[in-house]
Design a protein around this motif. Structure first.
Motif, PDB file in Angstrom:
ATOM      1  N   GLY A   3     -45.429   5.571  12.173  1.00 21.22           N
ATOM      2  CA  GLY A   3     -44.459   6.115  11.377  1.00 21.22           C
ATOM      3  C   GLY A   3     -44.529   6.207   9.659  1.00 21.22           C
ATOM      4  O   GLY A   3     -43.589   6.728   9.167  1.00 21.22           O
ATOM      5  N   GLY A   4     -45.680   5.767   9.323  1.00 25.55           N
ATOM      6  CA  GLY A   4     -45.935   6.003   8.020  1.00 25.55           C
ATOM      7  C   GLY A   4     -45.378   4.435   7.051  1.00 25.55           C
ATOM      8  O   GLY A   4     -45.531   4.699   5.838  1.00 25.55           O
ATOM      9  N   ILE A  33     -42.407  -7.827   7.962  1.00 28.63           N
ATOM     10  CA  ILE A  33     -41.665  -6.755   7.449  1.00 28.63           C
ATOM     11  C   ILE A  33     -42.423  -5.370   7.620  1.00 28.63           C
ATOM     12  O   ILE A  33     -43.493  -5.193   7.358  1.00 28.63           O
ATOM     13  CB  ILE A  33     -41.264  -7.263   5.993  1.00 28.63           C
ATOM     14  N   GLN A  34     -41.666  -4.300   7.293  1.00 32.56           N
ATOM     15  CA  GLN A  34     -42.226  -3.023   7.361  1.00 32.56           C
ATOM     16  C   GLN A  34     -41.321  -2.173   6.040  1.00 32.56           C
ATOM     17  O   GLN A  34     -40.044  -2.508   5.936  1.00 32.56           O
ATOM     18  CB  GLN A  34     -41.841  -2.423   8.623  1.00 32.56           C
ATOM     19  N   LEU A  35     -42.125  -1.602   5.351  1.00 32.74           N
ATOM     20  CA  LEU A  35     -41.406  -0.898   4.174  1.00 32.74           C
ATOM     21  C   LEU A  35     -41.627   0.517   4.051  1.00 32.74           C
ATOM     22  O   LEU A  35     -42.809   0.905   4.359  1.00 32.74           O
ATOM     23  CB  LEU A  35     -42.097  -1.598   2.771  1.00 32.74           C
TER      24      LEU A  35
END
Length: 230
Positions: A3-4, A33-35
């Motif tokens: 998803g980038g 965490i995903q940013l």
């Protein structure tokens, strides 16, 4: 990540130490965490602010230590801070620790080239530049009340460098307006860091005086270190 987004996994351990080398309290956990891209770019320049709660069983002086491990690289980071936990059961005037943050005072022009001097300063980093606005906040505990349920409090701010006072604000009366808890007062304020302040390490001190308290318990102070960088 799919998803980038950019993903990070890290372990955090936080401990408090008393007057011995043994840990008094301890907490630890692994986080993922995903940013998205915009937040990732901000994190590269400003870092990530992480909040951890460590229960303290009794009042006293402690050294607080925190360690972090990046799962992807195995790299480690750590920091420590001495803290004083007040005894709130004795009903004497006490202050919480100080939280410092800041913003640039000048407005950022649209489409201007990014300038780190105009970034917000997080409570975790506390590195300011000349001319920035230093914002501070803390709590006042156990302030006395008169028969009309009013406080008689005053506050002031001082700043030190290498043990020498470089700024002293005047005493200001504190009005406890719109407070949810009269025994736990929220205080905030701000000062402008003058352009004549040379880079280096500083200490911000707040002084609170309660005119209704016993004379020897009438004043409470608290401080926090910060840095002015080039």
């Amino acid at each position: 990540a799919p998803g980038g987004n950019h993903e990070a996994v890290f372990d955090v351990v936080a401990m408090t130490f008393g007057d011995t080398t043994a840990a008094v309290d301890y907490t630890g956990q692994t986080y993922t965490i995903q940013l998205p891209e915009e937040d990732y770019q901000r994190a590269l320049s400003q870092g990530l602010v992480y909040n951890v709660a460590v229960p303290i069983k009794k009042a006293g002086a402690y050294q607080f230590r925190i360690g972090l491990r990046d799962a992807a690289t195995g790299r480690l980071g750590s920091a420590s801070q001495y803290i004083q936990v007040p005894d709130l059961t004795n009903r004497r005037l006490a202050l919480s620790g100080l939280v410092l943050s800041g913003t640039a005072t000048a407005a950022v022009q649209p489409n201007a080239k990014p300038d780190l001097r105009n970034r917000e300063v997080s409570p975790a980093v506390r590195d300011f530049r000349q001319g920035m606005q230093l914002q501070y906040g803390y709590l006042i505990y156990n302030a006395q009340l008169d028969k009309n349920q009013k406080h008689q409090l005053s506050t002031s701010v001082r700043m030190f460098r290498n043990g020498q006072q470089v700024f002293a604000g005047s005493d200001q009366p504190f009005a406890a307006n719109n407070q949810n808890d009269l025994q736990r007062l929220v205080v905030s304020g701000a000062i402008i860091l003058g352009t004549d302040l040379i880079p280096g390490e500083y200490i911000l001190q707040v002084v609170v005086t309660d005119a209704l308290a016993e004379k020897k318990y009438r004043t409470a102070t608290q401080w926090m270190d910060f840095e002015i960088v080039k």
